[in-house]
Motif scaffolding. Structure first.
Motif, short mmCIF file in Angstrom:
data_model
loop_
_atom_site.label_atom_id
_atom_site.label_comp_id
_atom_site.label_asym_id
_atom_site.label_seq_id
_atom_site.Cartn_x
_atom_site.Cartn_y
_atom_site.Cartn_z
N GLU A 102 110.88 -5.81 16.51
CA GLU A 102 110.91 -6.39 15.17
C GLU A 102 112.23 -7.13 15.00
OE1 GLU A 102 108.57 -6.04 12.23
OE2 GLU A 102 107.44 -5.94 14.11
N SER A 103 112.16 -8.40 14.62
CA SER A 103 113.35 -9.21 14.40
C SER A 103 113.58 -9.37 12.90
CB SER A 103 113.18 -10.58 15.04
OG SER A 103 113.05 -10.46 16.43
N PHE A 104 114.85 -9.38 12.49
CA PHE A 104 115.21 -9.55 11.08
C PHE A 104 116.62 -10.11 11.01
CE2 PHE A 104 116.25 -5.29 12.38
CZ PHE A 104 117.50 -5.04 11.81
N GLN A 105 117.04 -10.49 9.82
CA GLN A 105 118.35 -11.09 9.64
C GLN A 105 119.10 -10.42 8.49
OE1 GLN A 105 115.44 -13.24 9.33
NE2 GLN A 105 115.52 -13.26 11.53
N VAL A 107 103.29 -2.14 13.50
CA VAL A 107 104.71 -2.05 13.19
C VAL A 107 105.08 -3.14 12.19
CG1 VAL A 107 107.05 -2.10 14.15
CG2 VAL A 107 105.17 -1.11 15.48
N SER A 108 105.82 -2.78 11.14
CA SER A 108 106.22 -3.77 10.13
C SER A 108 107.60 -3.44 9.58
CB SER A 108 105.18 -3.86 9.01
OG SER A 108 105.00 -2.60 8.42
N THR A 109 108.26 -4.49 9.08
CA THR A 109 109.62 -4.39 8.54
C THR A 109 109.58 -4.72 7.06
OG1 THR A 109 110.49 -5.13 10.66
CG2 THR A 109 111.98 -5.28 8.79
N VAL A 145 117.15 -1.45 5.82
CA VAL A 145 116.04 -2.02 6.57
C VAL A 145 115.09 -0.87 6.89
CG1 VAL A 145 115.33 -3.18 8.70
CG2 VAL A 145 117.50 -3.79 7.60
N HIS A 146 113.82 -1.03 6.51
CA HIS A 146 112.80 -0.02 6.83
C HIS A 146 111.85 -0.59 7.87
CE1 HIS A 146 113.80 2.65 3.47
NE2 HIS A 146 114.01 1.55 2.77
N ILE A 147 111.54 0.21 8.88
CA ILE A 147 110.52 -0.15 9.86
C ILE A 147 109.51 0.98 9.88
CG2 ILE A 147 110.02 -0.61 12.28
CD1 ILE A 147 112.70 -2.01 12.48
N ALA A 148 108.25 0.62 9.64
CA ALA A 148 107.16 1.61 9.59
C ALA A 148 106.13 1.27 10.65
CB ALA A 148 106.52 1.61 8.20
N MET A 149 105.47 2.30 11.16
CA MET A 149 104.44 2.10 12.18
C MET A 149 103.37 3.18 12.05
SD MET A 149 107.00 3.31 15.19
CE MET A 149 108.30 2.46 14.33
N TYR A 183 119.23 -9.81 14.03
CA TYR A 183 119.13 -8.44 14.52
C TYR A 183 117.72 -8.20 15.04
CZ TYR A 183 123.56 -7.46 12.23
OH TYR A 183 124.88 -7.47 11.87
N LYS A 184 117.57 -7.13 15.80
CA LYS A 184 116.23 -6.72 16.23
C LYS A 184 116.21 -5.22 16.43
CE LYS A 184 116.61 -7.22 21.26
NZ LYS A 184 116.09 -7.87 22.46
N ALA A 185 115.01 -4.68 16.42
CA ALA A 185 114.78 -3.26 16.68
C ALA A 185 113.67 -3.16 17.71
CB ALA A 185 114.39 -2.54 15.40
N GLU A 186 113.93 -2.44 18.80
CA GLU A 186 112.92 -2.20 19.83
C GLU A 186 112.31 -0.82 19.59
OE1 GLU A 186 114.87 -4.65 23.58
OE2 GLU A 186 114.81 -2.46 23.66
N ILE A 187 110.99 -0.73 19.68
CA ILE A 187 110.29 0.53 19.49
C ILE A 187 109.75 0.97 20.84
CG2 ILE A 187 108.34 1.69 18.37
CD1 ILE A 187 109.89 -1.33 16.75
N TRP A 188 110.08 2.20 21.23
CA TRP A 188 109.71 2.77 22.53
C TRP A 188 108.94 4.07 22.35
CZ3 TRP A 188 111.28 1.02 27.48
CH2 TRP A 188 112.12 -0.08 27.48
N ILE A 189 107.94 4.26 23.21
CA ILE A 189 107.30 5.57 23.37
C ILE A 189 107.13 5.78 24.87
CG2 ILE A 189 104.96 4.65 23.04
CD1 ILE A 189 104.28 7.47 21.81
#
Length: 171
Positions: free
Chosen positions: A159-162, A63-65, A90-94, A145-151
Motif C-alpha cells: 500500500e502506497s501513501f503520502q 487491503v485498503s488504506t 494511517v490505518h491499513i485494514a485487510m 511512504y509504503k507498507a508491505e503486507i506479509w504472511i
C-alpha cells in the motif's frame, strides 16, 4: 434428432466443465496456521511459513488504506485515502476471514528513499474478519511512504501513501 442429441451432449459437457472450475470459498483450517513471517521467499511449501502465492493471496484480501476504521475493523465509509497530514494516523485494514486462527501477518513500513522505519506482526484471532494496523505520522517527514503486507514467506500486498501538507490531506 441426432443433431439435437449431440448439441444437448455438448451443452451438458460444457456445464460440467464449468462446475468443475468453480472455486469454493476457503475454509479456515487450524492445521494450516502460518505462525512465522520470513520476509523472504522460501522455495517449496514444506514448512508452515512456506506458502504458495495463491494460498497467501487467499488468506489476506481486500487491503485498503484510510483515515479511520469502522466498527467492523474495515476502513470506514468515506474514510479511505492515501494523503495524510503529519501527525495523522494511517490505518491499513485487510480481510482475514479465510486465514487460520493463530496465523501471523506482518506489516513493514517504509519511508522516503525506501528506508525501513517500522514493522509490526499481529496474530489472527478465531472468528476475526478484519485485521488492521496503524502508524502515527507525527515524526514523519513529508514524502512518499509504503507498507508491505506479509504472511508466511509471501508479500501479499503493498500500500502506497503520502505525508503531505495539512491542506492537501484527507484524500
Amino acid at each position: 434428432m441426432k443433431i439435437t442429441q449431440i448439441s444437448l451432449s455438448l451443452v451438458l459437457l460444457a456445464g460440467l466443465s464449468l462446475a468443475a472450475c468453480k472455486k469454493e470459498a476457503a475454509e479456515p483450517n487450524p492445521n494450516e496456521v502460518t505462525p512465522v513471517v520470513t520476509e523472504q521467499e522460501v522455495p517449496g511449501t514444506a514448512a508452515q511459513s512456506d506458502l504458495s502465492p495463491m494460498a497467501a493471496e487467499a488468506r489476506v484480501d481486500d487491503v485498503s488504506t484510510g483515515h479511520a476504521l469502522g466498527a467492523d475493523g474495515a476502513i470506514a465509509d468515506g474514510q479511505s485515502g492515501d494523503d495524510f497530514a503529519p501527525g495523522e494516523t494511517v490505518h491499513i485494514a485487510m480481510k482475514v476471514g479465510d486465514t487460520p486462527a493463530g496465523s501471523a501477518v506482518k506489516i513493514i513500513w517504509f519511508g522516503p528513499g525506501e528506508k525501513r522505519i517500522d514493522e509490526t506482526t499481529k496474530t489472527v484471532d478465531a472468528g476475526q474478519t478484519y485485521l488492521n494496523f496503524e502508524a502515527d505520522t507525527k515524526d514523519w517527514a513529508k514524502g512518499d511512504y509504503k507498507a508491505e503486507i506479509w504472511i508466511g514467506d509471501e508479500k501479499v500486498n503493498t500500500e502506497s501513501f503520502q505525508v503531505v501538507d495539512a491542506a492537501n490531506a484527507g484524500r
